[in-house]
Design an enzyme around this catalytic site. Structure first.
Site, PDB file in Angstrom:
ATOM      1  N   TYR A 144      -5.039   8.209 -11.121  1.00  0.00           N
ATOM      2  CA  TYR A 144      -5.919   7.861 -10.001  1.00  0.00           C
ATOM      3  C   TYR A 144      -5.198   8.178  -8.708  1.00  0.00           C
ATOM      4  O   TYR A 144      -4.044   7.806  -8.520  1.00  0.00           O
ATOM      5  CB  TYR A 144      -6.315   6.378 -10.032  1.00  0.00           C
ATOM      6  CG  TYR A 144      -7.228   5.974  -8.882  1.00  0.00           C
ATOM      7  CD1 TYR A 144      -6.781   5.139  -7.870  1.00  0.00           C
ATOM      8  CD2 TYR A 144      -8.534   6.466  -8.789  1.00  0.00           C
ATOM      9  CE1 TYR A 144      -7.599   4.774  -6.805  1.00  0.00           C
ATOM     10  CE2 TYR A 144      -9.358   6.112  -7.730  1.00  0.00           C
ATOM     11  CZ  TYR A 144      -8.891   5.273  -6.741  1.00  0.00           C
ATOM     12  OH  TYR A 144      -9.710   4.935  -5.677  1.00  0.00           O
ATOM     13  N   ASP A 239       2.239  11.824  -6.614  1.00  0.00           N
ATOM     14  CA  ASP A 239       1.515  10.738  -5.954  1.00  0.00           C
ATOM     15  C   ASP A 239       2.371   9.468  -6.117  1.00  0.00           C
ATOM     16  O   ASP A 239       2.351   8.834  -7.158  1.00  0.00           O
ATOM     17  CB  ASP A 239       0.141  10.555  -6.595  1.00  0.00           C
ATOM     18  CG  ASP A 239      -0.615   9.417  -5.917  1.00  0.00           C
ATOM     19  OD1 ASP A 239      -1.860   9.366  -6.053  1.00  0.00           O
ATOM     20  OD2 ASP A 239       0.018   8.552  -5.280  1.00  0.00           O
ATOM     21  N   LYS A 267       0.633   2.154   0.646  1.00  0.00           N
ATOM     22  CA  LYS A 267       1.004   0.791   0.220  1.00  0.00           C
ATOM     23  C   LYS A 267       2.263   0.245   0.879  1.00  0.00           C
ATOM     24  O   LYS A 267       2.247  -0.189   2.014  1.00  0.00           O
ATOM     25  CB  LYS A 267       1.080   0.740  -1.315  1.00  0.00           C
ATOM     26  CG  LYS A 267      -0.302   1.069  -1.949  1.00  0.00           C
ATOM     27  CD  LYS A 267      -0.362   0.799  -3.411  1.00  0.00           C
ATOM     28  CE  LYS A 267      -1.595   1.425  -4.021  1.00  0.00           C
ATOM     29  NZ  LYS A 267      -2.647   0.473  -4.371  1.00  0.00           N
TER      30      LYS A 267
HETATM   31  P1  KE4 Z   1      -5.992   3.855  -1.298  1.00  0.00           P
HETATM   32  O1  KE4 Z   1      -6.913   4.936  -0.785  1.00  0.00           O
HETATM   33  O2  KE4 Z   1      -6.741   2.823  -2.122  1.00  0.00           O
HETATM   34  O3  KE4 Z   1      -5.075   3.263  -0.243  1.00  0.00           O
HETATM   35  O4  KE4 Z   1      -4.934   4.575  -2.311  1.00  0.00           O
HETATM   36  C1  KE4 Z   1      -5.450   5.319  -3.380  1.00  0.00           C
HETATM   37  C2  KE4 Z   1      -4.394   5.467  -4.451  1.00  0.00           C
HETATM   38  C3  KE4 Z   1      -3.696   6.669  -4.543  1.00  0.00           C
HETATM   39  N1  KE4 Z   1      -2.753   6.869  -5.493  1.00  0.00           N
HETATM   40  C4  KE4 Z   1      -2.455   5.897  -6.386  1.00  0.00           C
HETATM   41  C5  KE4 Z   1      -1.398   6.166  -7.430  1.00  0.00           C
HETATM   42  C6  KE4 Z   1      -3.116   4.636  -6.334  1.00  0.00           C
HETATM   43  O5  KE4 Z   1      -2.812   3.682  -7.245  1.00  0.00           O
HETATM   44  C7  KE4 Z   1      -4.086   4.417  -5.347  1.00  0.00           C
HETATM   45  C8  KE4 Z   1      -4.843   3.102  -5.234  1.00  0.00           C
HETATM   46  N2  KE4 Z   1      -4.478   2.107  -6.195  1.00  0.00           N
HETATM   47  C9  KE4 Z   1      -5.504   1.156  -6.538  1.00  0.00           C
HETATM   48  C10 KE4 Z   1      -4.965   0.205  -7.619  1.00  0.00           C
HETATM   49  N3  KE4 Z   1      -4.484   0.851  -8.765  1.00  0.00           N
HETATM   50  C11 KE4 Z   1      -5.954   0.388  -5.347  1.00  0.00           C
HETATM   51  C12 KE4 Z   1      -6.745  -0.851  -5.656  1.00  0.00           C
HETATM   52  C13 KE4 Z   1      -8.193  -0.648  -5.390  1.00  0.00           C
HETATM   53  O6  KE4 Z   1      -8.693   0.463  -5.684  1.00  0.00           O
HETATM   54  O7  KE4 Z   1      -8.792  -1.609  -4.876  1.00  0.00           O
END
Ligand code: KE4
Length: 415
Positions: A144, A239, A267
């Site tokens: 993801y 990533d 994060k």
């Molecule tokens: P954001 O756009 O949500 O800040 O980041 C996306 C993203 C990109 N790459 C990785 C490896 C990630 O895990 C994420 C977002 N992680 C999720 C939880 N696994 C965020 C939680 C959510 O979607 O509410």
């Protein structure tokens, strides 16, 4: 606040937001039941509106490596907030945080701050396509990288066939430009590169997968990706939104000794405030406007309050803090071994899978017993331990999870 008042919040939220939430995982669809209404956090703890305390392993899904309400971070935010801004020009906060990132991740020679991991991943792909003049992207099943269209795809019927949209609203033509490989399976990557020789702009990978639950790279997997991409002329994108500054001071690229061409961050570098960043080799990043032809922009990119929170966070992440977090996480892992379940851990990232062995890829992860996970989730919640509400999320241990907190977690798991 009374129970009636909290019901009121839920009813109002249900009328305002899709599913009553601002991000799907928060709706507890995978585990059932109503999410608690959480009002306050401090260190490893969060409190709900009736005042019940939980040990928190969600940690905002990664940013809170120092725990909730860290004093130095809160103070840095408050100090920056009263300084006014943002000012529409580069400020010292952006420079300081970027220099700290580069000092820890030397492969990130130059970078650009954005406001989410999604934006960072999306922009890194755009740079890769511009740098190579190629259009195809390879990602991994269960990986993801945020919700940009070209990353919301699923594997097509055959391994080497074109992908299909992984979400409504993603155009078929966009999905078709992303190919899907199997994590920890170099042959699946090689097959895609051989069936589309010199057409792939980049392979994007979570160097430690954390969105299928935690799945560690098998020995040679990451270095194998480095060799395959170099041979084909494709870029390698790590990533590190989750792993960056968590699994080691310099992220997974330090832990495993493999340097990507581009890195995606988020994060932790925002200390809990909205942030993302992408960066890498100078000649790649100089393709980005205004120094090059790749357009990317952001009103609040490099926001001084966010930069201050990120700086105050990274400053506290010293080698002995990492050592302490790893030690506590190892104790938690050891104590969680129970029959019918297996524990996967890399540093302070951990997942209890309800299957005999930790999975090596997403199709194996999907064979976990989701019902057992949901039962475990609710019994831990009832025992005052708040886990991420999905078998495919990681538990996040923070510097604030000291021995008594780990002991209390293991006692609850034992029950
Ligand atoms: P954001 O756009 O949500 O800040 O980041 C996306 C993203 C990109 N790459 C990785 C490896 C990630 O895990 C994420 C977002 N992680 C999720 C939880 N696994 C965020 C939680 C959510 O979607 O509410």
């Amino acid at each position: 606040m009374t129970v009636a008042a909290s019901l009121d919040w839920r009813e109002r939220a249900a009328r305002l937001f899709p599913g009553g939430v601002n991000s799907p995982v928060r709706a507890y669809r995978a585990v059932g039941g109503e999410p608690p209404l959480l009002l306050r956090g401090k260190g490893p703890y969060v409190w709900d509106e009736p005042g019940r305390r939980y040990i928190d392993y969600v940690g905002a899904f990664g940013p809170l490596l120092l725990g909730h309400g860290n004093a130095a971070v809160a103070e840095a935010i408050a100090t920056a907030a009263v300084m006014g801004g943002p000012f529409g020009v580069t400020g010292p906060g952006e420079v300081r945080l970027a220099e700290m990132i580069r000092a820890r991740m030397p492969s990130v020679e130059r970078l650009r701050f954005v406001n989410s991991g999604t934006e960072a991943a999306m922009s890194a792909l755009r740079v890769a396509r511009a740098a190579t003049g190629r259009e195809l992207i390879v990602k991994f099943e269960g990986g993801y990288h945020g919700h940009a269209d070209s990353l919301l795809v699923e594997a097509g019927s055959g391994a080497a066939t074109l992908s299909i949209p992984g979400s409504a609203g993603v155009a078929q033509a966009v999905a078709a430009q992303t190919l899907v490989a199997i994590y920890n399976d170099l042959a699946s990557v090689e097959a895609l590169l051989e069936s589309h020789p010199r057409e792939v702009a980049a392979v994007i990978v979570e160097p430690v997968a954390a969105n299928m639950g935690v799945v560690a790279p098998l020995g040679g997997f990451l270095s194998g990706l480095r060799e395959l991409t170099e041979r084909d002329g494709a870029l390698l994108i790590f990533d590190e939104v989750i792993t960056g500054f968590r699994v080691a001071p310099g992220g997974a690229q330090e832990l495993y000794g493999v340097q990507p061409d581009l890195t995606v961050l988020g994060k932790i570098i925002g200390g809990g405030l909205p942030v993302g960043a992408y960066g890498g080799r100078g000649e790649l990043m100089d393709l980005v406007a205004p120094s090059g032809p790749v357009y990317q922009a952001g009103t609040l990119s490099g926001h001084p309050v966010v930069m201050a929170a990120g700086e105050a966070t990274l400053e506290q992440l010293t080698p002995d803090v990492y050592a302490k977090i790893d030690q506590q996480s190892a104790r938690l892992e050891a104590g969680l071994q129970m029959n019918g379940a297996s524990v996967a851990r890399v540093g302070s990232l951990l997942t209890v899978f309800f299957r005999g062995q930790p999975p090596r890829n997403f199709s194996e992860a999907k064979t976990s017993d989701a019902t057992a996970f949901a039962r475990f989730f609710h019994s831990m919640l009832d025992a005052g331990v708040l886990l991420p509400p999905s078998q495919f999320e990681a538990w996040f241990v923070s510097a604030a999870h000291d021995s008594p907190v780990i002991d209390a977690t293991l006692e609850a798991a034992g029950r």
